[in-house]
Design a protein around this motif. Structure first.
Motif, PDB file in Angstrom:
ATOM      1  N   ILE A  22       0.861  -1.182   0.000  1.00 34.07           N
ATOM      2  CA  ILE A  22       0.000   0.000   0.000  1.00 34.07           C
ATOM      3  C   ILE A  22       0.895   1.228   0.000  1.00 34.07           C
ATOM      4  O   ILE A  22       1.614   1.489   0.965  1.00 34.07           O
ATOM      5  N   GLY A  23       0.884   1.964  -1.096  1.00 36.34           N
ATOM      6  CA  GLY A  23       1.711   3.160  -1.219  1.00 36.34           C
ATOM      7  C   GLY A  23       2.930   2.929  -2.075  1.00 36.34           C
ATOM      8  O   GLY A  23       3.861   2.236  -1.657  1.00 36.34           O
ATOM      9  N   ALA A  24       2.932   3.511  -3.278  1.00 40.28           N
ATOM     10  CA  ALA A  24       4.042   3.308  -4.212  1.00 40.28           C
ATOM     11  C   ALA A  24       4.878   4.567  -4.372  1.00 40.28           C
ATOM     12  O   ALA A  24       5.319   4.900  -5.466  1.00 40.28           O
ATOM     13  N   GLY A  25       5.093   5.288  -3.252  1.00 37.28           N
ATOM     14  CA  GLY A  25       5.952   6.466  -3.272  1.00 37.28           C
ATOM     15  C   GLY A  25       7.412   6.088  -3.215  1.00 37.28           C
ATOM     16  O   GLY A  25       7.823   5.039  -3.720  1.00 37.28           O
ATOM     17  N   LYS A  26       8.228   6.918  -2.547  1.00 34.20           N
ATOM     18  CA  LYS A  26       9.674   6.685  -2.512  1.00 34.20           C
ATOM     19  C   LYS A  26      10.009   5.362  -1.831  1.00 34.20           C
ATOM     20  O   LYS A  26      10.745   4.540  -2.376  1.00 34.20           O
ATOM     21  N   PHE A  27       9.465   5.125  -0.625  1.00 38.11           N
ATOM     22  CA  PHE A  27       9.759   3.886   0.088  1.00 38.11           C
ATOM     23  C   PHE A  27       9.208   2.699  -0.692  1.00 38.11           C
ATOM     24  O   PHE A  27       9.891   1.689  -0.888  1.00 38.11           O
ATOM     25  N   GLY A  28       7.960   2.822  -1.164  1.00 34.24           N
ATOM     26  CA  GLY A  28       7.360   1.743  -1.933  1.00 34.24           C
ATOM     27  C   GLY A  28       8.136   1.425  -3.195  1.00 34.24           C
ATOM     28  O   GLY A  28       8.296   0.260  -3.571  1.00 34.24           O
ATOM     29  N   SER A  29       8.631   2.463  -3.860  1.00 36.79           N
ATOM     30  CA  SER A  29       9.413   2.245  -5.078  1.00 36.79           C
ATOM     31  C   SER A  29      10.694   1.471  -4.785  1.00 36.79           C
ATOM     32  O   SER A  29      11.112   0.603  -5.571  1.00 36.79           O
ATOM     33  N   MET A  30      11.314   1.767  -3.662  1.00 36.00           N
ATOM     34  CA  MET A  30      12.529   1.046  -3.296  1.00 36.00           C
ATOM     35  C   MET A  30      12.224  -0.425  -3.024  1.00 36.00           C
ATOM     36  O   MET A  30      13.004  -1.314  -3.388  1.00 36.00           O
TER      37      MET A  30
END
Length: 453
Positions: A22-30
Motif C-alpha cells: 500500500i503506497g508506491a511512493g519513494k519507500f514503496g518504489s525502493m
C-alpha cells in the motif's frame, strides 16, 4: 540468517511468499526495485490512490510493463504478475496474500489500513512510523490476538535500532543508550516546506527528478521524523525518551560512547536507558568528523573488569574510562531492505521490531505563535514540529500526538515552542482513529502515570 534458504525451500514447494503493498511512493518504489529480484517472493498487488503513479513507479525501477498487467489479484496469483489498483479491499480480500506492507506515510490512513489488514488476517509490515508511534502498541496487540505479526520495517532506522538493542541484551551487556545519526542544527527546528531544500542540500534538479515531497523532507529536517522514530524505538525496546525531548548532541563515531553515557560518568545523558540523536553538525554548522548521519547506534557498558579488558583487546571504540563502548551500523537502505521484515514475519513468525508498550510519544509543538482559528498542518508543515517525550508526561499534559495534528483548528492561542494539547484544538473528523488512540492510552497507560494520578 537463513531467510533466503527458507524462502527457496518454500518456493520449491510452489508456495511463494505473497505480498501486497500500500503506497508506491519513494519507500514503496525502493521495495519494488528489489521485489522483482527475490526468488520466491511474489508482489501480488500494489494499491495506491493514483494507479497511474504506481505504474510510473514500477517503470521507473525497471519493471517490464507486462509484469504489472494483471487485471485482478486472483489473476496475479495464478499468473505470477502484479495487479495495480486504488482499492485497498480488492487487495486485502485476496486470500493468498500473506503479508501487507503499509508505506503511505499518512498516520490516519495507515492506522485504518493496518486495522483492515488485521481484520483480513494479513501480517503487517508498518513502514508508516507516523501511525505506529501514535497507535502502534494497540495495533500490535490486536495483531497478536489474531495470531498475526505486526512489525516495524527493516531498513528503516527504528527496526535497525531495535536489532542493535536486541544484540546488546542478548550478549549480556548493560544497555546505555540507542539512537541514530542526523543532519541537524537548532535553527532547523523552524524550517518550512519553503526553506527545506536549501537546508537539505539538494538541488532543484534533484527534487524534480525524483518528485520529492517538500513537506515529507521537511519533517526530516525540523526534527519531527527523529522524534517519531525515537518514540517508536522507546515503545519497541523499553528505553525512555528524555524528559524534555531529544537533545541532538553532536557526536562522531569515536565519541559515541563518551557522549551517550550518563552525566554522572562524564556524558550527556541525564540517566542511562535513553534514546537520542547524534547530530552530524555542530550548532554553528560545522560538520562533525566521522559522523553517523545515515546510521544507527547503541552504547553499552561492561559488567566486569574482564569484559572491559576485552573491549580494549578487540578494538571497540570506548569512552576514556574503557567501561562504555559503542556499536553502530553506518547506513540504512530503507525500502531496499524491507523484504527482511516480510520474510521474517511469514517464514519465522517474528517481527523485526514491534511496539510493545506506550513509553514514548511524539507530540505536536508550535513552530510559531499562533492565534485562535489558525490551522495546524501536521508533520513537516508550517505550524508544528514533533517533540519526543515520555508517555507519562504526554498523558499528564494531554498532549496532542503529531499524527492527529493535521487539518485541525486552534480554539486557543498558543506560543512558539509550546506543546499543543487536546484542549487547544477542535478534533472534528477522524473519530475512529481518535477513539483508537484513546483506547491505547487507557490500555497501555504507563504505571508511573497511573501512580501520579
Amino acid at each position: 540468517m537463513n531467510l533466503s534458504s527458507l524462502l527457496l525451500e518454500r518456493a520449491a514447494l510452489g508456495r511463494p511468499v505473497r505480498v501486497g503493498l500500500i503506497g508506491a511512493g519513494k519507500f514503496g518504489s525502493m521495495i519494488l526495485s528489489q521485489a522483482q529480484r527475490i526468488d520466491g517472493l511474489h508482489m501480488v498487488a500494489i494499491t495506491d490512490l493514483s494507479v497511474s503513479s504506481a505504474r510510473e513507479s514500477c517503470g521507473r525501477v525497471g519493471w517490464p510493463e507486462e509484469l504489472y498487467s494483471a487485471r485482478s489479484a486472483g489473476e496475479a496469483v495464478t499468473s505470477g504478475k502484479t495487479f495495480i489498483t486504488d482499492d485497498v479491499h480488492a487487495m486485502l480480500s485476496c486470500p493468498e496474500i500473506d503479508c501487507v506492507i503499509e508505506a503511505t506515510g499518512h498516520p490516519l490512513a495507515g492506522t485504518r489500513h493496518a486495522l483492515a489488514c488485521i481484520e483480513y488476517g494479513k501480517h503487517v509490515v508498518m513502514v508508516n512510523v507516523e501511525a505506529d508511534v501514535m497507535v502502534g502498541p494497540i495495533l500490535a496487540a490486536k495483531a497478536r490476538e489474531k495470531g498475526l505479526i505486526y512489525s516495524m520495517a527493516y531498513g528503516d532506522q527504528p527496526a535497525l535500532i531495535c536489532e542493535l538493542v536486541d544484540w546488546v541484551r542478548a550478549c549480556g551487556f548493560e544497555l546505555t543508550a540507542a539512537g541514530k545519526g542526523m543532519n541537524f542544527e537548532p535553527r532547523y527546528r523552524y524550517s518550512t516546506p519553503d526553506t527545506v531544500w536549501g537546508l537539505f542540500g539538494w538541488s532543484e534538479e534533484d527534487v524534480a527528478r525524483d518528485k520529492l515531497n517538500p513537506k515529507l523532507y521537511n519533517s526530516f529536517t525540523d526534527g519531527t521524523k527523529a522524534a517519531i522514530e525515537m518514540a517508536a524505538v522507546a515503545n519497541g525496546t523499553g528505553l525512555d525518551c528524555p524528559e524534555n525531548g531529544l537533545a541532538f548532541p553532536p557526536a562522531g563515531l569515536h565519541d559515541l560512547a563518551r557522549v551517550f553515557r550518563p552525566r554522572s560518568d562524564g556524558g550527556r545523558l541525564d540517566s542511562p536507558g535513553l534514546v537520542d540523536i547524534a547530530a552530524s553538525q555542530e550548532p554553528d554548522g560545522r560538520e562533525v568528523a566521522n559522523n553517523i548521519r545515515y546510521g544507527v547506534f547503541v552504547t553499552f557498558k561492561a559488567h566486569s573488569e574482564y569484559a572491559r579488558n576485552c573491549f580494549r583487546q578487540y578494538g571497540l571504540l570506548t569512552d576514556p574510562s574503557g567501561w562504555y563502548a559503542s556499536m553502530w551500523r553506518p547506513f540504512h537502505l530503507i525500502g531496499l531492505e524491507a523484504s527482511i521484515s516480510v520474510l521474517s514475519a511469514v517464514l519465522r513468525g517474528e517481527p523485526t521490531g514491534s511496539s510493545k508498550e506506550f513509553r514514548g510519544d511524539a507530540v505536536a509543538t508550535a513552530k510559531k505563535d499562533m492565534q485562535v482559528g489558525e490551522m495546524l498542518d501536521g508533520e513537516g508543515g508550517y505550524a508544528v514540529w514533533a517533540n519526543a517525550i515520555p508517555a507519562r508526561r504526554s498523558l499528564a499534559l494531554r498532549a496532542l500526538p503529531i499524527g492527529l495534528a493535521h487539518h485541525v483548528r486552534l480554539k486557543r492561542a498558543i506560543r512558539k515552542d509550546q506543546i499543543v494539547s487536546y484542549d487547544d484544538v477542535d478534533l472534528v473528523d477522524d473519530d475512529d482513529v481518535v477513539a483508537l488512540r484513546r483506547e491505547m492510552e487507557d490500555r497501555f497507560r504507563p504505571q508511573s502515570a497511573v501512580a501520579a494520578e
